[in-house]
Enzyme design. Structure first.
Site, PDB file in Angstrom:
ATOM      1  CB  SER A 147       6.849 -34.729 -45.009  1.00 46.79           C
ATOM      2  OG  SER A 147       5.646 -34.599 -45.880  1.00 46.79           O
ATOM      3  CE  LYS A 165       4.927 -36.319 -40.043  1.00 43.77           C
ATOM      4  NZ  LYS A 165       5.697 -36.533 -41.423  1.00 43.77           N
ATOM      5  CB  SER A 169       3.355 -33.747 -43.066  1.00 47.18           C
ATOM      6  OG  SER A 169       4.238 -34.824 -43.259  1.00 47.18           O
TER       7      SER A 169
END
Length: 474
Positions: A176, A77, A152
């Site tokens: 997220s 990520k 996210s």
């Protein structure tokens, strides 16, 4: 002939172990998928084909095959630094930043034998629950590219759902992992606070942010979580005095077997109900009701839980969310590169008085105790995963911070309180809407109760027959 991306992650792992496919071949296949598909999805912030092939060769020649993620492709990520790879954190303020060293989670998946293909897209500093920032194209939902993929960890979820990765690590400070997993028809696991040594949450404000897996089915999620927890094998080497109790895993066997009968509480209230207009849409209710029917038919004890309002929660959580933005490493003229929502959060966060922050932290600590006490009679508690179907790209107000916050709460009211309480949770897809978009449920466990969640999730997955489903046309 079955193509490599059509196998589950566990099946790919077995192919690697039998030497039916090599880490290099696997990396080349998924890099080819990324090259062909990502222009339409926007799942990646950076792709590193040369480094990925070099890493795959290194794994083949120098890493023992016993490493739990040996040769498995994934992506970091873009909130996590990898030495020598641009780290943009979803922000135009970090366009040219290339770190010299790697974050702990990146080092952990490397130690487990994984092969990173690049960086998955994330919104600016991972703050919103959607992935539509100005630093790159919006991340789109593979089930319907007119819709958002959530956030996210939206890039990670979109990449897995479209078959550009077999699974991917994410991070979760208020939903997220679970939000994009649910939006994209995947399994997303938020572990207990303290469970994953390299993403424990214990060092984050209010202990909210932890690392966990996103995968297409329950067993694949367990495989990745095992590799994230203990790259060198169990027991995991925790470095904090506080850590999650309960079964230490490994979890893969539990997820495959899916055994046991449990007491399951079900609820649709949230701690946001007193401050915002929260309503389940028809599709969210349908998936929730179907999961209740499944668990009841499997012989679990299913009991509706009476609402317990928490009117102090919205103000306390908002204070923490804003205060967390105060540490964004952007100052002075560079603030002009920040997006309007991030600037609003940063300004609000840096204006939070120390007393109000301390009071919010104290209140949330008491809230954690009350949630755990409320859930104690049950082995797991089930909520809808999302209150609404995934909204269209561009639905969120990017200029008005207050309205944006309200939209996020109305879309996903059931996730942030689980972070505050430090509990494990997993989202599981249940059915598709008439428009062909997956909807699912969230299962919340006791502290350290990941094994129970994997058992329940596997049973639900088998009954609804949604394990490893691909969206059409991908």
């Amino acid at each position: 002939m079955t193509e490599l991306h059509e196998y589950t992650a566990l099946e790919l792992h077995q192919l690697l172990q039998r030497r039916d496919v090599s880490p290099v071949e696997l990396a080349e296949h998924f890099l080819g998928r990324i090259a062909r598909l990502d222009g339409a999805i926007g799942a990646f912030a950076t792709v590193t084909p040369e480094a990925a092939i070099a890493r795959a060769r290194h794994v083949e020649e120098h890493v023992p095959t016993a490493a739990p993620l040996w040769g498995m492709p994934l992506a970091d990520k873009d909130l996590h630094r990898r030495a020598g790879v641009p780290a943009r954190f979803g922000s135009r303020a970090f366009t040219d930043f290339v770190p010299d060293d790697s974050d702990e989670l990146v080092r952990a998946v490397d130690a487990a034998g994984a092969v990173s293909l690049g960086k998955s897209a994330t919104p600016e500093f991972g703050l919103p629950s959607y992935t539509e920032g100005l630093a790159g194209p919006p991340t789109r939902n593979p089930w319907d590219p007119s819709l958002g993929a959530g956030g996210s960890s939206g890039g990670a979820a979109a990449a897995v759902a479209s078959g550009m990765l077999p699974f991917a690590p994410g991070s979760d400070g208020g939903g997220s992992i679970r939000i994009p997993a649910a939006a994209c028809g995947l399994v997303g696991v938020k572990p207990s606070r303290g469970r994953v040594p390299a993403g424990s949450g214990l060092a984050s404000l209010a202990g909210l942010g932890v690392a966990g897996p996103i995968a297409r089915n329950v067993a694949d999620a367990a495989l990745l979580l095992d590799g994230m927890i203990a790259p060198a094998g169990y027991p995991a080497a925790h470095r904090f005095a506080l850590r999650a109790p309960g079964d230490d895993g490994p979890y893969l066997g539990t997820a495959i077997r899916g055994e046991g009968r449990f007491q399951v509480g079900v609820m649709t209230d949230s701690p946001w109900d007193e401050a915002y207009e929260i309503a389940l849409d028809e599709d969210a209710r349908s998936a929730f009701d179907r999961a209740i029917t499944v668990f009841d038919g499997l012989g679990h004890g299913v009991e509706a839980m009476a609402p317990e309002p928490e009117p102090g929660y919205p103000a306390a959580f908002r204070t923490i969310w804003q205060a967390g933005a105060a540490t964004i490493p952007v100052d002075g003229e560079a603030e002009a590169f920040l997006e309007p929502l991030t600037r609003w959060l940063l300004e609000r966060g840096r204006a939070v008085p120390a007393r109000r922050l301390a009071e919010a932290l104290e209140w949330l600590s008491g809230f954690e105790e009350r949630v755990i006490r409320r859930f104690a009679p049950f082995d797991a508690v089930m909520t809808p995963a999302l209150a609404l179907t995934p909204p269209p790209v561009g639905w969120y107000d990017q200029q008005d911070g207050e309205r944006n916050f309200a939209q996020q709460v109305q879309f996903t009211p059931f996730t942030s309180f689980v972070n505050v309480a430090g509990l494990p949770a997993v989202t599981v897809p249940v059915e598709e809407t008439r428009a062909g978009v997956p909807m699912g449920v969230q299962l919340i466990g006791r502290p350290g109760g990941e094994a129970t969640l994997f058992s329940l999730a596997a049973q639900l997955e088998r009954r609804v027959r949604r394990g490893h489903r691909h969206p059409p046309n991908w």
